[in-house]
Design a protein around this motif. Structure first.
Motif: not given
Ligand code: URA
Length: 273
Positions: A186, A105-106, A174, A108-111, A103
Motif C-alpha cells: 500500500e 492497492c487493496k 485511503c 481502495h476497497a474499504g474507503r 484502485t
C-alpha cells in the motif's frame, strides 16, 4: 592622465561593457548585433543563468519517481544548451486528476473517500501524517477527527497560522481497515504521490507526525523518540519529526515536547515564537 593610460582604461571599460551586453543578449535582450563573441558573464557562475540547483526534477517538467537531486543534476542539460522554455511545476490538481478513482492497492476497497490533501499549494510548511482515519474517510479531508482537532490547535493557537496557510497530507490516501498501519504494498502504491505532492508544493519545512510518517518519509527505522527535536533531510527539505497528535491525546504530558519541536519549526520559518 597620460594618453596610454587613458587608452588602456577605455579598452578595459569597453571590454567590460561588451561582456555585460553579451550576457544580457544571452539572457533575452534582443538588440545586441549577432556575431559578437559570447560567453558567461564574467564573475558569475553558470548556475546563475539556469534554474535554481535545488529545484526538483518535476519543476523542470522531468518526472522521476526517485526524484533525487543527483539524478536531476545529471539529466539537466548544460546551461548553454538549455532551451529557453518556461519551467512549469506539476500542479496538485493535475496530480489529483492522475490519481483519479484509484484502485492501485487493496485499500481502495474499504474507503468511502480518497483523502488527497488540503491547504495552500505553495505552503512553506507541510504536515505529513500516516493515513486517514474514520472521520477523514467520511469527510475526504486529512486530520479532521479528534487528533486532527489537536493538530488544528497546534497550527492556530500555537503557531498563530490558519489551516489554509499550511498543507496537510498523509502517506496513504485511503483509510486502512480498523486504522491498522499501512502495509508495504500500500505504501509502495501511494508514496510516489506524496513525493510528487511535496515536489509540487516545495515547502521549506515538513513536520512528520508520528513514527510511521517520519520513518516512511525519511526511509529510516530510528524510533520517533530519537528522531523528534532534531532536523532531518528529505531531498533538501528540512524535516522535523514529532509525536502524532493521536499519541498526544493518550499522553498529554508529552505535549510540551511537541511544542518545543514546533518552536524550532517556527524559528526556522521566521515566525514569531
Ligand atoms: N491520523 C493521520 O495520520 N492522518 C489523518 O489524516 C488523521 C489521523
Amino acid at each position: 592622465m597620460p594618453d596610454e593610460d587613458l587608452a588602456a582604461e577605455l579598452r578595459s571599460a569597453l571590454t567590460e561593457l561588451r561582456a555585460q551586453l553579451e550576457w544580457q543578449r544571452d539572457n533575452g535582450a534582443a538588440w545586441l548585433p549577432r556575431g559578437a563573441p559570447s560567453g558567461p558573464r564574467p564573475g558569475l557562475s553558470p548556475l546563475v543563468r539556469g534554474p535554481h540547483p535545488d529545484l526538483s526534477p518535476l519543476v523542470r517538467g522531468k518526472e522521476t519517481e526517485a526524484g533525487g537531486k543527483g539524478a536531476a543534476a545529471e539529466a539537466a542539460p548544460a546551461p548553454a544548451e538549455r532551451e529557453v522554455t518556461p519551467v512549469s511545476r506539476e500542479t496538485l490538481e493535475a496530480l489529483r486528476a492522475e490519481i483519479g478513482d484509484c484502485t492501485r492497492c487493496k485499500l481502495h476497497a474499504g474507503r468511502t473517500n480518497l483523502v488527497f490533501g488540503v491547504g495552500n499549494p505553495h505552503a512553506d510548511l507541510m504536515f505529513v501524517g500516516e493515513g486517514p482515519g474514520h472521520d477523514e474517510d467520511l469527510q475526504a479531508e486529512p486530520f479532521v477527527g479528534r487528533a486532527g482537532q489537536l493538530l488544528t490547535e497546534i497550527i492556530t493557537k500555537g503557531m498563530k497560522l490558519q489551516r489554509a496557510d499550511v498543507y496537510i497530507a498523509n502517506v496513504v490516501k485511503c483509510r486502512p481497515p480498523n486504522n491498522r498501519n499501512p502495509e508495504g504494498d500500500e505504501i509502495a502504491s501511494c508514496m510516489p504521490f506524496l513525493h510528487r505532492q511535496i515536489a509540487s508544493i516545495q515547502p521549506k519545512v515538513i513536520v512528520a507526525l508520528g513514527t510511521f510518517a517520519a520513518q516512511t518519509l525519511l526511509a529510516i527505522k530510528t524510533p520517533i523518540t530519537r528522531m523528534r527535536g532534531n532536523w532531518h533531510d528529505y531531498r533538501g527539505i528540512k524535516v522535523m519529526p514529532t509525536f502524532h497528535p493521536a499519541y498526544l491525546l493518550r499522553t498529554p504530558g508529552d505535549k510540551r515536547l511537541v511544542w518545543s519541536d514546533i518552536k524550532l519549526v517556527m524559528a526556522e520559518l521566521g515566525l514569531p515564537v
